[in-house]
Design a protein around this motif. Structure first.
Motif, mmCIF file in Angstrom:
data_model
loop_
_atom_site.group_PDB
_atom_site.id
_atom_site.type_symbol
_atom_site.label_atom_id
_atom_site.label_comp_id
_atom_site.label_asym_id
_atom_site.label_seq_id
_atom_site.Cartn_x
_atom_site.Cartn_y
_atom_site.Cartn_z
ATOM 1 N N ALA A 28 0.826 -1.210 0.000
ATOM 2 C CA ALA A 28 0.000 0.000 0.000
ATOM 3 C C ALA A 28 0.855 1.253 0.000
ATOM 4 N N THR A 29 1.952 1.231 0.747
ATOM 5 C CA THR A 29 2.831 2.399 0.801
ATOM 6 C C THR A 29 3.500 2.648 -0.550
ATOM 7 N N ALA A 30 3.975 1.594 -1.176
ATOM 8 C CA ALA A 30 4.631 1.750 -2.477
ATOM 9 C C ALA A 30 3.669 2.311 -3.514
ATOM 10 N N ALA A 31 2.405 1.901 -3.448
ATOM 11 C CA ALA A 31 1.424 2.392 -4.420
ATOM 12 C C ALA A 31 1.068 3.858 -4.187
ATOM 13 N N GLY A 32 1.232 4.339 -2.962
ATOM 14 C CA GLY A 32 0.822 5.710 -2.663
ATOM 15 C C GLY A 32 1.956 6.643 -2.335
ATOM 16 N N LEU A 33 3.173 6.344 -2.798
ATOM 17 C CA LEU A 33 4.332 7.171 -2.448
ATOM 18 C C LEU A 33 4.152 8.627 -2.878
ATOM 19 N N ARG A 34 3.599 8.843 -4.060
ATOM 20 C CA ARG A 34 3.439 10.211 -4.537
ATOM 21 C C ARG A 34 2.509 11.004 -3.622
ATOM 22 N N ASP A 35 1.376 10.397 -3.268
ATOM 23 C CA ASP A 35 0.423 11.088 -2.394
ATOM 24 C C ASP A 35 1.001 11.296 -0.998
ATOM 25 N N ILE A 36 1.754 10.308 -0.518
ATOM 26 C CA ILE A 36 2.355 10.431 0.817
ATOM 27 C C ILE A 36 3.319 11.600 0.859
ATOM 28 N N GLU A 37 4.139 11.729 -0.184
ATOM 29 C CA GLU A 37 5.109 12.827 -0.233
ATOM 30 C C GLU A 37 4.395 14.162 -0.418
ATOM 31 N N ALA A 38 3.378 14.175 -1.274
ATOM 32 C CA ALA A 38 2.671 15.424 -1.548
ATOM 33 C C ALA A 38 1.945 15.949 -0.315
ATOM 34 N N CYS A 39 1.449 15.039 0.521
ATOM 35 C CA CYS A 39 0.691 15.449 1.702
ATOM 36 C C CYS A 39 1.559 15.571 2.944
ATOM 37 N N GLY A 40 2.870 15.377 2.814
ATOM 38 C CA GLY A 40 3.750 15.509 3.954
ATOM 39 C C GLY A 40 3.539 14.440 5.019
ATOM 40 N N LEU A 41 3.219 13.224 4.586
ATOM 41 C CA LEU A 41 2.918 12.139 5.525
ATOM 42 C C LEU A 41 4.056 11.131 5.640
ATOM 43 N N ALA A 42 5.238 11.502 5.173
ATOM 44 C CA ALA A 42 6.338 10.537 5.139
ATOM 45 C C ALA A 42 6.711 10.053 6.532
ATOM 46 N N GLU A 43 6.790 10.975 7.503
ATOM 47 C CA GLU A 43 7.196 10.569 8.848
ATOM 48 C C GLU A 43 6.153 9.651 9.483
ATOM 49 N N ARG A 44 4.894 9.988 9.297
ATOM 50 C CA ARG A 44 3.852 9.147 9.874
ATOM 51 C C ARG A 44 3.851 7.758 9.228
#
Length: 563
Positions: A202-218
């Motif tokens: 799930a994380t690999a599929a949503g890397l772009r959204d995770i980075e765009a929303c600043g959710l990398a640390e979480r």
């Protein structure tokens, strides 16, 4: 877990006794495989006492040669055991795979697992098959070796049994008592591993959204918790696994210590040095390795098998028992306020559809591509169930009607590898009148070209039209009063299509044809025009007058000349 599909105790027994000949073969070959386990102590004892100790090297070498020959025989037996166990394990794998597939297909579309989950289920089935084969091989080998060693010690030096069997039984009991804890830890490890894999995907599929929303640390913290959970599960499994080493030490090597410590007592009892060395050979060369194999086999493969089967059972619960089929009172069809869609958020393909088809009717279903013609055929045949409303055959819900009451022929006709006779008559094994049906459908030339009724068919070697023609002959042979053709003649030329439809219409009962050509509508008694959720029904001439869509279809869908 008591069903064969789930692989519980009943499933194990079923897999083993499904073909008694295979079980007998395993047992007989196991006797040969266990020959060295019985002979090793006697051969070593006799080689020492009757040979080398008496300065008779040839006698000693002869006993050792006999032991070597026993090992050769054992190798042959071991090979045959592997083949026989594989023949038992493959049907066990097929049962599990059937369980997984049926469980997936019986779920609603919205609840069906994704492709990754399906792939994991397939991998689990393969793991279960391998573990099952390993468990059968290990337990069988241990049992035959144990019996051989006990008989060998009993005939060589009965007193040694007092020194060997008690610690061996204690080590075995200690190991068996630890198996439930091992199974729990193995299951926890599998769950943690699957959860980590799911999270990583799930994380690999949503890397772009995770980075765009600043959710990398979480997201990093969440994955770290998953990794930690897997690490903790692995450590807990390793701690319990250490019990195997202790069990092997008590059951496999403590008897060696006791035999050495009890040597003076055995010598006082009349046992010679060769007998004591032979008893040690029984323990070190047969009993300890057999216990080690059992500890490894059950402690790894057995625990993995139980954990994997539980995961399969949880992912593919047994389907509910199907209600008994009901024989319809006739071949009339009724749809009452039928609504159907292929998902909870999808637009309905059919919306509150009402339809009555009297018994004996010949109805052609036409409409633009995507209008729902094949969906209607599937609902009428009972393959699909309405989301709302009801579809009835002779007053019986279509999905509960006796299968013998109707035949659905799809566009891609089913032909299996077997004789032509079996393919034509498999819906009615005692069918007579093959020649009449073949002649009525114009398939005599095809039968002759294939080599007659007893010729073996290769489905891949048949054209799509040939497969359709064989399926139509099969339908003509059945006594089913309802035939549904879902573009089942699309690969035939117009002349063959006309001959087939006329022959099927001449049978008793009801004929529904999802039309591929306008000529099918012209031959039908009535025509059903589908235009999205709306339908119009009437004769060809009536629809030309009242339906601009049908008139437009007729204008572009010119009938092809029939010679």
């Amino acid at each position: 877990m008591t069903t064969s599909a789930s692989g519980g105790p009943a499933g194990f027994r079923r897999a083993l006794v499904r073909d008694p000949r295979r079980l007998v073969a395993i047992l007989l070959w196991s006797v040969l495989e266990a020959a060295p386990a019985f002979l090793v102590g006697h051969a070593v004892a006799r080689a020492i006492e009757d040979g080398f100790a008496r300065a008779r090297p040839l006698t000693g070498l002869a006993w050792l040669a006999a032991l070597g020959l026993a090992w050769l025989v054992s190798a042959v037996g071991a090979r045959q055991v592997v083949l026989a166990v594989a023949a038992v394990a493959e049907p066990f794998r097929d049962d599990l795979l059937t369980r997984v597939v049926e469980g997936a297909l019986r779920r609603p579309l919205a609840e069906r697992p994704d492709s990754a989950a399906t792939a994991r289920a397939g991998l689990q089935v393969e793991l279960a098959r391998d573990a099952f084969a390993a468990v059968v091989t290990t337990v069988r080998g241990f049992a035959f070796t144990l019996v051989s060693v006990v008989l060998g010690l009993l005939t060589l030096a009965p007193g040694t049994l007092v020194l060997v069997l008690p610690p061996f039984a204690a080590g075995l009991a200690f190991f068996l008592a630890s198996l439930p804890a091992l199974a729990r830890r193995q299951r926890a490890f599998l769950l943690a591993d699957e959860e980590l894999a799911r999270s990583m995907t799930a994380t690999a599929a949503g890397l772009r959204d995770i980075e765009a929303c600043g959710l990398a640390e979480r997201e990093d913290a969440r994955l770290a918790r998953r990794v930690g959970a897997q690490r903790d599960a692995a450590r807990a499994l390793a701690r319990v696994t250490a019990v195997r080493t202790a069990a092997l030490a008590v059951g496999g090597w403590l008897p060696v210590v006791l035999l050495l410590a009890g040597t003076p007592w055995l010598l006082d009892g009349g046992a010679g040095p060769g007998v004591i060395v032979g008893a040690l050979a029984y323990v070190t060369q047969s009993l300890a390795p057999a216990l080690g194999g059992l500890v490894q086999g059950l402690g790894v493969s057995g625990v993995r098998l139980v954990a994997t089967l539980r995961r399969i059972a949880a992912a593919a619960p047994p389907p509910p028992p199907s209600p008994p089929a009901i024989r319809p009172s006739g071949a009339d069809l009724t749809l009452r306020s039928v609504t159907f869609s292929y998902g909870p958020h999808s637009a309905p393909v059919l919306d509150r559809l009402d339809l009555t088809v009297p018994e004996g009717d010949h109805l052609a279903v036409v409409g633009p591509s995507g209008a729902g013609k094949s969906t209607l055929a599937a609902l009428l045949s009972g393959i699909l169930r309405p989301g709302e409303g009801e579809a009835l055959i002779g007053g019986v819900p279509a999905d509960r009607a006796d299968p013998a009451a109707r035949v659905l022929i799809p566009q891609e006709a089913y032909v299996f590898r077997g004789t032509l006779r079996d393919n034509l008559a498999y819906l009615v094994p005692e069918a007579t009148g093959l020649d009449a049906a073949v002649a009525a459908l114009g398939a005599a030339g095809l039968v002759e070209s294939l080599g007659g009724y007893d010729a073996v068919l290769d489905p891949a070697a048949l054209s799509a039209g040939q497969r359709q023609l064989l399926a139509l002959v099969r339908a003509h042979l059945t006594p089913a009063p309802l035939l549904i053709l879902d573009e089942a003649t699309c690969h035939l030329d117009p002349a063959a299509e006309a001959l087939a439809e006329n022959a099927l219409a001449a049978r008793h009962g009801t004929l529904i044809v999802v039309a591929h050509r306008l000529t099918s509508a012209l031959r039908a008694r009535r025509v059903l025009l589908m235009d999205g959720p709306r339908i119009t029904i009437g004769t060809h001439d009536e629809l030309i007058r009242v339906s601009p869509l049908y008139a437009d279809l007729a204008g572009h869908w010119q009938p092809e000349p029939v010679s």
